[in-house]
Design an enzyme around this catalytic site. Structure first.
Site, PDB file in Angstrom:
ATOM      1  N   GLY A 130      17.952  25.574  17.447  1.00 18.24           N
ATOM      2  CA  GLY A 130      18.655  26.662  18.054  1.00 18.24           C
ATOM      3  C   GLY A 130      17.495  27.858  18.270  1.00 18.24           C
ATOM      4  CG  LEU A 131      15.583  28.961  15.493  1.00 20.22           C
ATOM      5  CD1 LEU A 131      14.666  29.033  14.248  1.00 20.22           C
ATOM      6  CD2 LEU A 131      16.227  30.089  15.576  1.00 20.22           C
ATOM      7  CB  SER A 132      13.947  28.923  21.942  1.00 20.13           C
ATOM      8  OG  SER A 132      15.112  29.330  22.373  1.00 20.13           O
ATOM      9  CG  ASP A 178      16.573  30.073  24.934  1.00 18.22           C
ATOM     10  OD1 ASP A 178      17.471  31.210  24.780  1.00 18.22           O
ATOM     11  OD2 ASP A 178      17.132  28.939  24.839  1.00 18.22           O
ATOM     12  CE1 TYR A 227      24.089  26.387  26.385  1.00 17.88           C
ATOM     13  CE2 TYR A 227      23.304  25.382  28.672  1.00 17.88           C
ATOM     14  CZ  TYR A 227      23.331  26.508  27.722  1.00 17.88           C
ATOM     15  OH  TYR A 227      22.860  27.683  28.310  1.00 17.88           O
TER      16      TYR A 227
HETATM   17  C1  GLA Z   1      20.643  27.822  24.737  1.00 20.45           C
HETATM   18  C2  GLA Z   1      20.312  28.156  26.224  1.00 20.45           C
HETATM   19  C3  GLA Z   1      20.344  29.838  26.388  1.00 20.45           C
HETATM   20  C4  GLA Z   1      21.510  30.388  26.250  1.00 20.45           C
HETATM   21  C5  GLA Z   1      21.984  29.916  24.701  1.00 20.45           C
HETATM   22  C6  GLA Z   1      23.283  30.297  24.384  1.00 20.45           C
HETATM   23  O1  GLA Z   1      19.638  28.584  23.863  1.00 20.45           O
HETATM   24  O2  GLA Z   1      18.937  27.725  26.423  1.00 20.45           O
HETATM   25  O3  GLA Z   1      19.922  29.730  27.952  1.00 20.45           O
HETATM   26  O4  GLA Z   1      22.584  29.942  26.963  1.00 20.45           O
HETATM   27  O5  GLA Z   1      21.984  28.492  24.409  1.00 20.45           O
HETATM   28  O6  GLA Z   1      23.437  31.673  24.404  1.00 20.45           O
END
Ligand code: GLA
Length: 385
Positions: A130-132, A178, A227
């Site tokens: 969850g850190l892109s 992100d 998601y």
């Molecule tokens: C992921 C998605 C983002 C955003 C987050 C939740 O990171 O890539 O675009 O929707 O979840 O805030």
């Protein structure tokens, strides 16, 4: 550029020489991100408050005369992938390569003149946390090509292309947060991003507070149907109100229509609308150094993501509880990112960092049987800034 990034970029350069027996023409870096508050608001045209962090992806690159793209991914089992720009297909077996392919496919639509490249990629954003890691990969690719072929690509456009690659090629209907923060983040600042018109404002993180991230090490998959399902549910409520996104629905409007909306959809929309408001509350409190208000907003955000949006796990709830017990109103903590595992983010006074670390280390594994990973982060510069 931070020292940390320099080391990673130097490694990319050395690896490039080993792979291609000559020096790279350039090396670039794009950061991962943490979202302080405002989750699942971006694809509803709402507000978010992320920061680019000192974990990211570096790419060493050189142009080629032909259309071949040759990529060595040091941290994906040292795999090599090769493809021609005019023969791009999805690869189910090398998932990481789809980020390169998807990004270049959308880039070529705007810049058909680009040619191939030799690339070496190395990164340290934990994958699936969850850190892109994926956004930082996409933005690093776009930065590399924009420099190799002198494209007039802006950070905002790069972010839009990265998002399009995820939406159309990889198959995740993510929002813009992100990619935009990876491209345009500012050192020591969080970014208030208005996802409706993509305008943004940097807000300094007070000196006596630090970004503290803990990985629950519950593995998550963003491409997961959950998601995309949340996104569809939000869009369904927006359609009921005949607006393009929930950004244009107020809490009062939603409440007055409660009996006409399915209970689950009502909860999803209540999260999105209230969360976007909490982003603005947090921004104002940050500017006033009002940590008690930030603490409250982050707490409410977590509860809303847990109960209304239903994207937390028991481990994430447990971590938040452990950290919140130590911080009280002197700091804030919540889940961060898409959810279903991954990380929690805390805003911690420097003087309390050790105490928080001790609590996490002594309690989390005992309760959940998973080792936590702690990242002491700072906000860093985006790739196009
Ligand atoms: C992921 C998605 C983002 C955003 C987050 C939740 O990171 O890539 O675009 O929707 O979840 O805030």
């Amino acid at each position: 550029m931070t020292e940390h990034n320099f080391e990673q970029q130097a490694l990319a350069q050395i690896l490039f020489e080993q792979q291609f027996q000559r020096s790279a023409e350039l090396v670039c870096h794009a950061p991962g991100r943490v979202n302080l508050i405002g989750d699942h608001t971006d694809y509803n045209d709402g507000f978010v408050l992320p920061a680019a962090i000192n974990y990211g992806t570096s790419i060493a690159a050189s142009t080629r005369e032909d259309n071949l793209v040759k990529v060595y991914a040091h941290d994906c089992d040292q795999e090599i992938n090769e493809f021609y720009l005019n023969e791009i297909t999805f690869d189910e077996h090398k998932m990481w390569s789809n980020y390169v392919k998807g990004t270049l496919q959308v880039l070529m639509k705007e810049y058909p003149q680009i040619k191939g490249a030799n690339l070496v990629v190395t990164g340290n954003v934990p994958q699936g946390a969850g850190l892109s890691s994926s956004a930082s990969f996409e933005i690093a690719i776009l930065k590399a090509f924009s420099q190799l072929y002198q494209l007039d690509l802006t950070g905002v456009n790069a972010a839009l292309l990265g998002q399009q690659a995820e939406n159309d090629f990889v198959g995740c209907n993510c929002g813009i947060m992100d990619q935009l923060i990876s491209a345009m983040g500012q050192r020591s600042h969080v970014m208030l991003l208005d996802c409706k018109d993509l305008s943004f404002e940097d807000a300094p993180i007070p000196n006596d507070l630090t970004l503290f991230i803990v990985n629950s090490n519950v593995q998550r998959g963003l491409v997961d149907s959950e998601y995309n399902l949340r996104r569809q549910q939000c869009e369904q409520v927006a359609r009921y109100f005949d607006v393009s996104a929930l950004r244009d629905v107020s809490l009062a409007q939603l409440t007055s229509a409660k009996e006409h909306i399915e209970p689950v959809l009502f909860k999803r929309a209540r999260h999105v609308i209230s969360e976007s408001d909490r982003v603005l509350v947090t921004l104002k409190a940050l500017k006033n150094n009002d940590i008690a208000t930030i603490s409250m907003a982050m707490k409410e955000s977590h509860i809303s993501l847990r109960d209304d949006f239903e994207v937390t796990t028991k481990e994430i709830d447990g971590l938040v509880h452990i950290i919140d017990d130590v911080l009280g109103i002197d700091g804030g903590v919540r889940m961060t990112g898409g959810g279903f595992g991954g990380c929690v983010v805390a805003l911690v006074p420097l003087v309390m960092v050790e105490q928080v670390e001790n609590a996490v280390n002594s309690k989390y594994e005992k309760k959940f049987g998973l080792k936590p990973s702690i990242y002491n982060c700072y906000a860093t510069q985006g790739a196009f800034r």
